[in-house]
Design a protein around this motif. Sequence first.
Motif, PDB file in Angstrom:
ATOM      1  N   ASP A 494      12.042  99.877  41.254  1.00  0.00           N
ATOM      2  CA  ASP A 494      12.195  98.416  41.186  1.00  0.00           C
ATOM      3  C   ASP A 494      11.412  97.848  40.006  1.00  0.00           C
ATOM      4  O   ASP A 494      11.923  97.013  39.247  1.00  0.00           O
ATOM      5  CB  ASP A 494      11.697  97.763  42.487  1.00  0.00           C
ATOM      6  CG  ASP A 494      12.563  98.092  43.686  1.00  0.00           C
ATOM      7  OD1 ASP A 494      13.715  98.530  43.488  1.00  0.00           O
ATOM      8  OD2 ASP A 494      12.088  97.905  44.820  1.00  0.00           O
ATOM      9  N   ALA A 495      10.173  98.313  39.863  1.00  0.00           N
ATOM     10  CA  ALA A 495       9.306  97.789  38.801  1.00  0.00           C
ATOM     11  C   ALA A 495       9.849  98.162  37.423  1.00  0.00           C
ATOM     12  O   ALA A 495       9.792  97.355  36.480  1.00  0.00           O
ATOM     13  CB  ALA A 495       7.890  98.324  38.984  1.00  0.00           C
ATOM     14  N   TRP A 496      10.388  99.376  37.305  1.00  0.00           N
ATOM     15  CA  TRP A 496      10.902  99.818  35.997  1.00  0.00           C
ATOM     16  C   TRP A 496      12.114  98.986  35.591  1.00  0.00           C
ATOM     17  O   TRP A 496      12.197  98.523  34.456  1.00  0.00           O
ATOM     18  CB  TRP A 496      11.281 101.296  36.067  1.00  0.00           C
ATOM     19  CG  TRP A 496      11.590 101.883  34.711  1.00  0.00           C
ATOM     20  CD1 TRP A 496      10.727 102.493  33.861  1.00  0.00           C
ATOM     21  CD2 TRP A 496      12.874 101.871  34.060  1.00  0.00           C
ATOM     22  NE1 TRP A 496      11.380 102.884  32.709  1.00  0.00           N
ATOM     23  CE2 TRP A 496      12.699 102.510  32.794  1.00  0.00           C
ATOM     24  CE3 TRP A 496      14.125 101.411  34.399  1.00  0.00           C
ATOM     25  CZ2 TRP A 496      13.745 102.685  31.896  1.00  0.00           C
ATOM     26  CZ3 TRP A 496      15.167 101.577  33.498  1.00  0.00           C
ATOM     27  CH2 TRP A 496      14.979 102.210  32.265  1.00  0.00           C
ATOM     28  N   TYR A 497      13.066  98.800  36.523  1.00  0.00           N
ATOM     29  CA  TYR A 497      14.250  97.993  36.218  1.00  0.00           C
ATOM     30  C   TYR A 497      13.859  96.553  35.890  1.00  0.00           C
ATOM     31  O   TYR A 497      14.403  95.939  34.968  1.00  0.00           O
ATOM     32  CB  TYR A 497      15.225  98.006  37.403  1.00  0.00           C
ATOM     33  CG  TYR A 497      16.190  99.165  37.414  1.00  0.00           C
ATOM     34  CD1 TYR A 497      16.963  99.472  36.294  1.00  0.00           C
ATOM     35  CD2 TYR A 497      16.366  99.943  38.556  1.00  0.00           C
ATOM     36  CE1 TYR A 497      17.865 100.528  36.315  1.00  0.00           C
ATOM     37  CE2 TYR A 497      17.275 101.001  38.577  1.00  0.00           C
ATOM     38  CZ  TYR A 497      18.012 101.283  37.459  1.00  0.00           C
ATOM     39  OH  TYR A 497      18.916 102.324  37.467  1.00  0.00           O
ATOM     40  N   LYS A 498      12.910  95.997  36.640  1.00  0.00           N
ATOM     41  CA  LYS A 498      12.482  94.614  36.408  1.00  0.00           C
ATOM     42  C   LYS A 498      11.883  94.470  35.010  1.00  0.00           C
ATOM     43  O   LYS A 498      12.219  93.537  34.267  1.00  0.00           O
ATOM     44  CB  LYS A 498      11.452  94.201  37.468  1.00  0.00           C
ATOM     45  CG  LYS A 498      10.994  92.747  37.399  1.00  0.00           C
ATOM     46  CD  LYS A 498      10.091  92.430  38.589  1.00  0.00           C
ATOM     47  CE  LYS A 498       9.694  90.953  38.586  1.00  0.00           C
ATOM     48  NZ  LYS A 498       8.769  90.620  37.489  1.00  0.00           N
ATOM     49  N   ALA A 499      11.018  95.416  34.629  1.00  0.00           N
ATOM     50  CA  ALA A 499      10.385  95.360  33.312  1.00  0.00           C
ATOM     51  C   ALA A 499      11.406  95.569  32.195  1.00  0.00           C
ATOM     52  O   ALA A 499      11.351  94.902  31.155  1.00  0.00           O
ATOM     53  CB  ALA A 499       9.273  96.417  33.221  1.00  0.00           C
ATOM     54  N   PHE A 500      12.346  96.488  32.410  1.00  0.00           N
ATOM     55  CA  PHE A 500      13.381  96.723  31.401  1.00  0.00           C
ATOM     56  C   PHE A 500      14.187  95.457  31.160  1.00  0.00           C
ATOM     57  O   PHE A 500      14.451  95.081  30.017  1.00  0.00           O
ATOM     58  CB  PHE A 500      14.313  97.859  31.835  1.00  0.00           C
ATOM     59  CG  PHE A 500      15.415  98.132  30.848  1.00  0.00           C
ATOM     60  CD1 PHE A 500      15.237  99.067  29.843  1.00  0.00           C
ATOM     61  CD2 PHE A 500      16.617  97.437  30.887  1.00  0.00           C
ATOM     62  CE1 PHE A 500      16.240  99.319  28.906  1.00  0.00           C
ATOM     63  CE2 PHE A 500      17.622  97.669  29.967  1.00  0.00           C
ATOM     64  CZ  PHE A 500      17.435  98.611  28.976  1.00  0.00           C
ATOM     65  N   GLU A 502      13.358  92.387  31.640  1.00  0.00           N
ATOM     66  CA  GLU A 502      12.543  91.350  30.996  1.00  0.00           C
ATOM     67  C   GLU A 502      12.381  91.607  29.500  1.00  0.00           C
ATOM     68  O   GLU A 502      12.441  90.674  28.697  1.00  0.00           O
ATOM     69  CB  GLU A 502      11.166  91.296  31.658  1.00  0.00           C
ATOM     70  CG  GLU A 502      11.161  90.690  33.050  1.00  0.00           C
ATOM     71  CD  GLU A 502       9.785  90.775  33.705  1.00  0.00           C
ATOM     72  OE1 GLU A 502       8.877  91.420  33.108  1.00  0.00           O
ATOM     73  OE2 GLU A 502       9.607  90.220  34.811  1.00  0.00           O
ATOM     74  N   LYS A 503      12.233  92.873  29.113  1.00  0.00           N
ATOM     75  CA  LYS A 503      11.842  93.189  27.737  1.00  0.00           C
ATOM     76  C   LYS A 503      12.970  93.786  26.890  1.00  0.00           C
ATOM     77  O   LYS A 503      13.017  93.549  25.673  1.00  0.00           O
ATOM     78  CB  LYS A 503      10.665  94.178  27.752  1.00  0.00           C
ATOM     79  CG  LYS A 503       9.428  93.651  28.457  1.00  0.00           C
ATOM     80  CD  LYS A 503       8.364  94.744  28.551  1.00  0.00           C
ATOM     81  CE  LYS A 503       7.152  94.277  29.359  1.00  0.00           C
ATOM     82  NZ  LYS A 503       6.146  95.370  29.512  1.00  0.00           N
TER      83      LYS A 503
END
Length: 527
Positions: A494-500, A502-503
């Motif tokens: 979840d955190a990886w997809y969210k950060a991807f 965003e950036k």
Amino acid sequence: MKNAQESDTQKSAKRGKVTVTIYDRGNIPSGQGTVENNLMTKWINQAGPVDVTFIPLPRTQSDQKLNTLFAGGGAPDLILEYAPHVKNPLIDQGQLRPIDDMIENYSTTYKALLAKFPALRKAGKGTDGKLYQFGRINETIPQRGVFIRKDWLEKLHLNIPQTTEEMYQVAKAFTEQDPDGNGKKDTYGLALAYNAVATLNEMFGVTYPGFVVQDNQLIHGWENIQAVTAFKKRFYAEGLVDKDFYTDKNGSKAKQDFLNGKIGIYMDQFNVPITFYNDFYVGLKKNVPDAELAIMPFPKTPVGRFNPIFVNPIQMTGVVNAEAKDPEAVMKYVDFAASETFMKTMYYGFEGVHSKTLPGQCPQMTDLNKWQKEFNYASGDFGMLASPTLAGKCYFGVEKMDTKDPLQQEVTKMFEANSSFIDFNLQMAGPTHSEQMPQLPKDLQEILTDTMKQVDVGDGDIWMKAILTPNYSPEQAKKDAIAAWEKAGGKQVDAWYKAFYEKDKDTIILSKDIYDIFKQQRALQNK
């Protein structure tokens, strides 16, 4: 003087030999041989530059068969596969080879395609930055259609549903009010097998691997999955669908019920209108001559309204075994399979046999029944490296329809309506086509892959249990799915997809990019 056998051996060696996968969908017409030995494979070997042996893979279990082949050292040279979750682990494991050198040293056709469409390179790279996948440019249109019996609506004085609540009410009437007039309770409001599962998920804004865009953030769509599960459960619990839908793995039972006039709302692939005409509409009208179909736009759901998934416009479809012994032969085959000659043959059959081309005009089918029997069942799978629309408007799906055939024109109108319902202000299910989702790092991909049997939005065990079990609610299923996901380490995914998102979301093809390509292609088609 060399004998004939020596000459044949030299000729074969010069041509090169490759092994290539082909999906086996179990739909080969009687008398046409096998999926690896038929009229198309014989033409490919006769007209192509290399000798090809095709290796069949079950369509719904290609990953299992490939893993077995790789484990035994007998994996094919060229693997034609749509699903990233099948290909990406093979890249990470070093089972596939980078293809830049093959393209540079041996290619003409694909090299030119790559230069013209740099997005093919962007979409085909692995996490190490190297190019691993061959791809194609597709006609991008809504991938599926929701078909509703218009004659039943009129008989029962109902309208095409605009919300999922109205969809439920219509399906209930289709089940309980004898719409076919035979005095029996033998109709279903809706088919809930195979393509219907994916279509309903998309209707509620979610598709593999289960992430949705909310407030410009990419999050896990637990609320959407719970909502669509509750919708399916309501239909199942009230007997508005076939109680055995879960065992109908390839949708053949639901299809037969639809063709026999026993299904009121039916969902299926609708990106190739001639295929729908051949496989569905002719059979329905034969069995139920008075049947009329209409296309139903995606209705508003409790979690919003969404556009259907579009055909992936920049689709990666081919990868090369790291152990391939003759990369030059593989590249020759890819160039041939990406050529206009190959594409035209898969699309229209043989000139003078299945179709005829007059100067300055598109090819016209002269024997549609023969083409259907000899090509239709697998031409799309053999043509997974072809980019039809690049050859002009003749290769858009609707151009194949016969303007003089009333039934084909009915399908054409439905096909056009399916695209006209698109609201470009709406999001598709997920942030993009599932095949365009960014590749996870290896450890996170393993978490995702290992948990899908339990929590997959399509038919994960937990969600399916909620549909089939009276005292197991979608709310409880959501709690259990989240618990299983987090126990496996899903929060990291979840955190990886969210950060991807965003950036780095601009590094992949998103819904808005697909919409732009759709508009461009429609403009070309309408010239």
